[in-house]
Design a protein around this motif. Sequence first.
Motif, PDB file in Angstrom:
ATOM      1  N   LEU A 234       5.749  12.443  -3.494  1.00 54.40           N
ATOM      2  CA  LEU A 234       4.289  12.563  -3.332  1.00 54.40           C
ATOM      3  C   LEU A 234       3.683  13.988  -3.247  1.00 54.40           C
ATOM      4  CD1 LEU A 234       2.173   9.677  -1.574  1.00 54.40           C
ATOM      5  CD2 LEU A 234       2.411  10.144  -3.795  1.00 54.40           C
ATOM      6  N   GLN A 235       4.857  14.820  -2.539  1.00 54.10           N
ATOM      7  CA  GLN A 235       5.249  16.368  -2.000  1.00 54.10           C
ATOM      8  C   GLN A 235       5.066  16.989  -3.286  1.00 54.10           C
ATOM      9  OE1 GLN A 235       7.327  17.329   1.313  1.00 54.10           O
ATOM     10  NE2 GLN A 235       7.015  15.429   2.871  1.00 54.10           N
ATOM     11  N   VAL A 236       5.464  16.575  -4.239  1.00 50.88           N
ATOM     12  CA  VAL A 236       5.837  16.971  -5.406  1.00 50.88           C
ATOM     13  C   VAL A 236       4.927  16.237  -6.558  1.00 50.88           C
ATOM     14  CG1 VAL A 236       7.278  17.767  -7.361  1.00 50.88           C
ATOM     15  CG2 VAL A 236       8.495  17.441  -4.846  1.00 50.88           C
ATOM     16  N   ILE A 237       4.285  15.424  -6.625  1.00 51.43           N
ATOM     17  CA  ILE A 237       3.639  14.828  -7.629  1.00 51.43           C
ATOM     18  C   ILE A 237       2.042  14.652  -7.102  1.00 51.43           C
ATOM     19  CG2 ILE A 237       2.704  13.053  -8.575  1.00 51.43           C
ATOM     20  CD1 ILE A 237       6.020  11.353  -8.534  1.00 51.43           C
ATOM     21  N   ARG A 238       1.864  14.848  -6.097  1.00 48.46           N
ATOM     22  CA  ARG A 238       0.406  15.285  -5.118  1.00 48.46           C
ATOM     23  C   ARG A 238       0.147  16.340  -5.482  1.00 48.46           C
ATOM     24  NH1 ARG A 238       0.211  13.278   0.079  1.00 48.46           N
ATOM     25  NH2 ARG A 238       1.350  15.127   0.648  1.00 48.46           N
ATOM     26  N   PRO A 239       0.286  17.567  -5.169  1.00 48.65           N
ATOM     27  CA  PRO A 239      -0.708  18.704  -5.557  1.00 48.65           C
ATOM     28  C   PRO A 239      -0.307  18.854  -6.984  1.00 48.65           C
ATOM     29  CG  PRO A 239       1.786  19.224  -4.576  1.00 48.65           C
ATOM     30  CD  PRO A 239       1.634  17.431  -4.288  1.00 48.65           C
TER      31      PRO A 239
ATOM     32  N   GLY B 209      17.118   9.865   0.612  1.00 49.09           N
ATOM     33  CA  GLY B 209      15.498   8.362   0.095  1.00 49.09           C
ATOM     34  C   GLY B 209      15.223   7.505  -0.938  1.00 49.09           C
ATOM     35  N   ALA B 210      16.302   7.115  -0.890  1.00 48.73           N
ATOM     36  CA  ALA B 210      16.366   5.661  -1.691  1.00 48.73           C
ATOM     37  C   ALA B 210      16.796   4.200  -0.723  1.00 48.73           C
ATOM     38  CB  ALA B 210      16.988   6.085  -2.902  1.00 48.73           C
ATOM     39  N   THR B 211      16.581   3.280  -1.350  1.00 45.93           N
ATOM     40  CA  THR B 211      17.024   1.673  -0.263  1.00 45.93           C
ATOM     41  C   THR B 211      18.172   1.647  -1.107  1.00 45.93           C
ATOM     42  OG1 THR B 211      14.892   1.381   0.173  1.00 45.93           O
ATOM     43  CG2 THR B 211      16.568  -0.402  -0.378  1.00 45.93           C
ATOM     44  N   ASP B 212      18.684   2.035  -2.819  1.00 46.33           N
ATOM     45  CA  ASP B 212      19.578   0.954  -2.779  1.00 46.33           C
ATOM     46  C   ASP B 212      20.734   1.690  -4.186  1.00 46.33           C
ATOM     47  OD1 ASP B 212      17.647   0.867  -4.967  1.00 46.33           O
ATOM     48  OD2 ASP B 212      18.038  -0.873  -5.333  1.00 46.33           O
ATOM     49  N   GLY B 213      19.957   2.638  -3.617  1.00 46.40           N
ATOM     50  CA  GLY B 213      20.851   4.068  -4.946  1.00 46.40           C
ATOM     51  C   GLY B 213      20.029   4.049  -6.158  1.00 46.40           C
ATOM     52  N   ILE B 214      19.133   3.162  -6.204  1.00 50.22           N
ATOM     53  CA  ILE B 214      17.948   3.173  -7.092  1.00 50.22           C
ATOM     54  C   ILE B 214      16.800   3.878  -7.045  1.00 50.22           C
ATOM     55  CG2 ILE B 214      17.171   2.411  -9.919  1.00 50.22           C
ATOM     56  CD1 ILE B 214      19.874   0.936  -8.982  1.00 50.22           C
ATOM     57  N   HIS B 215      15.987   2.545  -6.278  1.00 46.83           N
ATOM     58  CA  HIS B 215      14.834   3.109  -6.001  1.00 46.83           C
ATOM     59  C   HIS B 215      14.236   3.532  -4.337  1.00 46.83           C
ATOM     60  CE1 HIS B 215      15.534  -1.064  -8.846  1.00 46.83           C
ATOM     61  NE2 HIS B 215      14.239  -0.491  -8.803  1.00 46.83           N
ATOM     62  N   PRO B 216      13.044   4.746  -4.542  1.00 43.72           N
ATOM     63  CA  PRO B 216      12.987   5.502  -3.463  1.00 43.72           C
ATOM     64  C   PRO B 216      12.474   4.313  -1.929  1.00 43.72           C
ATOM     65  CG  PRO B 216      11.554   5.850  -5.566  1.00 43.72           C
ATOM     66  CD  PRO B 216      12.685   4.784  -5.620  1.00 43.72           C
ATOM     67  N   ASN B 217      12.972   4.423  -0.794  1.00 42.52           N
ATOM     68  CA  ASN B 217      12.050   4.086   0.121  1.00 42.52           C
ATOM     69  C   ASN B 217      11.018   4.363   0.614  1.00 42.52           C
ATOM     70  OD1 ASN B 217      13.741   6.373   1.678  1.00 42.52           O
ATOM     71  ND2 ASN B 217      15.495   5.432   2.175  1.00 42.52           N
ATOM     72  N   ASP B 218      10.458   4.434   1.739  1.00 38.15           N
ATOM     73  CA  ASP B 218       9.260   5.319   1.674  1.00 38.15           C
ATOM     74  C   ASP B 218       8.761   6.696   2.390  1.00 38.15           C
ATOM     75  OD1 ASP B 218       7.550   2.975   1.916  1.00 38.15           O
ATOM     76  OD2 ASP B 218       7.730   2.002   3.852  1.00 38.15           O
ATOM     77  N   LEU B 219      10.564   7.545   2.377  1.00 37.63           N
ATOM     78  CA  LEU B 219      10.876   8.353   2.892  1.00 37.63           C
ATOM     79  C   LEU B 219      11.171   9.334   0.974  1.00 37.63           C
ATOM     80  CD1 LEU B 219      12.265  10.860   4.602  1.00 37.63           C
ATOM     81  CD2 LEU B 219      14.502   9.879   4.457  1.00 37.63           C
TER      82      LEU B 219
ATOM     83  N   GLY C  45       0.694  -1.443  -0.203  1.00 39.63           N
ATOM     84  CA  GLY C  45       0.012   0.525  -0.149  1.00 39.63           C
ATOM     85  C   GLY C  45       0.253   0.878   0.293  1.00 39.63           C
ATOM     86  N   MET C  46       1.984   1.610   0.268  1.00 41.04           N
ATOM     87  CA  MET C  46       3.179   2.295  -0.147  1.00 41.04           C
ATOM     88  C   MET C  46       3.593   2.952  -1.151  1.00 41.04           C
ATOM     89  SD  MET C  46       2.901   4.129   2.851  1.00 41.04           S
ATOM     90  CE  MET C  46       4.469   4.646   3.535  1.00 41.04           C
ATOM     91  N   ALA C  47       3.156   1.658  -2.260  1.00 38.66           N
ATOM     92  CA  ALA C  47       3.540   2.331  -4.109  1.00 38.66           C
ATOM     93  C   ALA C  47       2.685   3.685  -3.996  1.00 38.66           C
ATOM     94  CB  ALA C  47       3.624   1.195  -4.420  1.00 38.66           C
ATOM     95  N   TYR C  48       3.714   4.170  -4.351  1.00 38.54           N
ATOM     96  CA  TYR C  48       3.021   5.642  -4.716  1.00 38.54           C
ATOM     97  C   TYR C  48       1.959   5.324  -5.708  1.00 38.54           C
ATOM     98  CZ  TYR C  48       4.763   7.460  -8.885  1.00 38.54           C
ATOM     99  OH  TYR C  48       4.985   7.046 -10.933  1.00 38.54           O
ATOM    100  N   PRO C  49       1.502   4.994  -6.088  1.00 37.97           N
ATOM    101  CA  PRO C  49       0.310   4.953  -6.935  1.00 37.97           C
ATOM    102  C   PRO C  49      -0.845   4.891  -6.149  1.00 37.97           C
ATOM    103  CG  PRO C  49       1.648   3.984  -8.704  1.00 37.97           C
ATOM    104  CD  PRO C  49       2.876   4.192  -7.390  1.00 37.97           C
ATOM    105  N   ALA C  50      -0.604   3.723  -5.260  1.00 45.01           N
ATOM    106  CA  ALA C  50      -0.734   3.337  -4.451  1.00 45.01           C
ATOM    107  C   ALA C  50      -2.056   4.320  -3.229  1.00 45.01           C
ATOM    108  CB  ALA C  50      -1.154   1.851  -3.686  1.00 45.01           C
ATOM    109  N   ARG C  51      -0.587   5.343  -2.784  1.00 45.15           N
ATOM    110  CA  ARG C  51      -0.935   6.391  -1.397  1.00 45.15           C
ATOM    111  C   ARG C  51      -1.105   8.075  -2.712  1.00 45.15           C
ATOM    112  NH1 ARG C  51       4.529   8.549   1.334  1.00 45.15           N
ATOM    113  NH2 ARG C  51       2.363   9.260   2.359  1.00 45.15           N
TER     114      ARG C  51
END
Lengths: 363, 363
Positions: free
Chosen positions: B345-350, B329-339, B196-202
């Motif tokens: 989302l703070q950029v994309i949502r508005p 903000g990333a887990t493995d140097g590539i993919h975002p962690n929840d932070l 549920g934390m994938a960004y499209p779900a949020r």
Amino acid sequence: MKKLLTTALSTCLAAFLYAQQPPKPPVSYTDALSLNLIGQVFPLKKSYHRIDTAVYADFSAGIKRLLTNGAGLAISFKTNSPRITAKWCVTNARPHNNMTPIADKGLDLYIKRNGKWEFAGVGRADAVCNEFVIVQNMDRTEKECLLYLPLYDEVRSLSVGVDSGYQLTPGEDPFPKRVVVYGSSVTQGASASRPGMAYPARLSREMGVHFLNLGLSGSGKMERNVADMLATAKADAFVLDCFANPSPEQIKERTAYLVKTIRKMHPDAPIVMIQSIIRQSGNFDSTVRRLVERQNENTLKQYEQLKKDGIQRLYLIRGEDLLGNDHEGATDGIHPNDLGFDRMLQVIRPEMIRILKSNQVIK
Amino acid sequence: MKKLLTTALSTCLAAFLYAQQPPKPPVSYTDALSLNLIGQVFPLKKSYHRIDTAVYADFSAGIKRLLTNGAGLAISFKTNSPRITAKWCVTNARPHNNMTPIADKGLDLYIKRNGKWEFAGVGRADAVCNEFVIVQNMDRTEKECLLYLPLYDEVRSLSVGVDSGYQLTPGEDPFPKRVVVYGSSVTQGASASRPGMAYPARLSREMGVHFLNLGLSGSGKMERNVADMLATAKADAFVLDCFANPSPEQIKERTAYLVKTIRKMHPDAPIVMIQSIIRQSGNFDSTVRRLVERQNENTLKQYEQLKKDGIQRLYLIRGEDLLGNDHEGATDGIHPNDLGFDRMLQVIRPEMIRILKSNQVIK
């Protein structure tokens, strides 16, 4: 014929890749124990355990096993190599379903740039023994590096690799002041996404003070023998983030002994109690919710009683708002994700700065 | 004798636990396919795949496999049961080292409360087939529930369990408007801590608009046959978050076809291009850093050219600040962690709210 074609194609591909980038020199490996292992509460230079449990024979088997985990330990080194690799072995312990294998069994590299520690790369763990290029294509200036060890597994062996012909030397411990953080799985780092994201590690980098990780997953229960050990630590302050694991009754019975035992050995050190984070599994589960409420009520009562008893330099950080209020700050209903940890830091960091400054631990 | 003692102890323990809490009624299971499976771009009610790849026989094997993953799918149901459990099977695919098994192969439950979707519990995945109590000890009011499926594995079977004697019925799709999000692993949800934390779900929960997940890990490369499929989707808007996987050259060659093909079928739908997030592995690796810079330069150029070509209702969200600027903000140097996802989302949502409002998709 098919095999011949495959070989020809492989050769073409290799030639193509070769043309794309110059060949790299071979990697030269150094045993990490000959570099600088930092983060241990007591010096224990020839082992990646957090505590030498042979010295504490009466600790429970569970605590002994957890003290072999690498949470909070890091290798400090300097290198001018454009590439940094690692070879390491952990145990075959079952992976945790609430953690990434990178956090559980992998490595996490930070490099100092302009006075700040910045993420550089990870060591991905897919097996008991792994070899991985953590970062490459860097400039050749000398860099200070911190390589964090796995949060939830024991490192059996670790070598750091650099390109042949480049230097690799032990680094300093960059954090002169020492705060012992005794706690639960949250302290140990579940569920940070990688080892350097555990909150004591983030606090260390951001404050320049070493927050030494004595998080004991599920076992941070303030036993007397653990309290006695903690009190002998060389430390400038103590954080007690250990109110999620004991029952409300154990909190009532054990907190005073822990605090007073530390105080006896450290008359001036600030002691900071942190109430349990709110369990997000208690968002709809009333039994879980009530348990944490009772834990935190008893923690508050113990704090107030200890203040009445005249214990100075004792502080309490409340638990209610540590994960925010949208219920998105945890991975499994219990352990913070990186968003939850970030919110915890927004509460804990300014409090710790205020407390350590007012006690002249930092300027 | 030893066995006898063990049995006696077990009996004592069982009696003790029994005394602690009243016995729960047995669980009654329902096949989730008889509830309401939401999140598919095309209706495909008897399968947990995102797309029926039999219809798209010319897709690559990699894309077909990814379309069997559960990212973005959820079971909508209503129940008044105080306990919700699940039984499910996934494949024996190797776990990803940058994801928790909960996100990779597990389940994530949200319940609506006071008009908001709130986290309720997870299904932990430790094996190919799992059974887990997701939440219990709830009050007995009827609740609307969304159970998210695993982000990176195929669900082979799934049953939802409630206490016998309580009702369990299909729920509605709570999100009337539909935005197709086509993209990379970041879209698919690596490295969110749970499904549920994938960004499209949020975005869906927070905006009340369905952001349908067509993230294709490593394979969001704008092939013509994929573009043709996307254009036939019933959708109120499109998000193209697919500029991390193609090479800079492929971005130059393929973007116009994708945008124009969608525009032909959807003359009025907003189309939102999102530049790639900055790869944190490029923080010190100059080759990685330069690659993303070239991807994002070419994405910007394509956007500007398409605007010049007269494509209306086309938007661009810039990539530079999506993960913040502290490199955490990333887990493995590539993919975002929840932070990292939270910062995205703070950029994309508005931006999405502004775009969907100005196009009368939402009020």
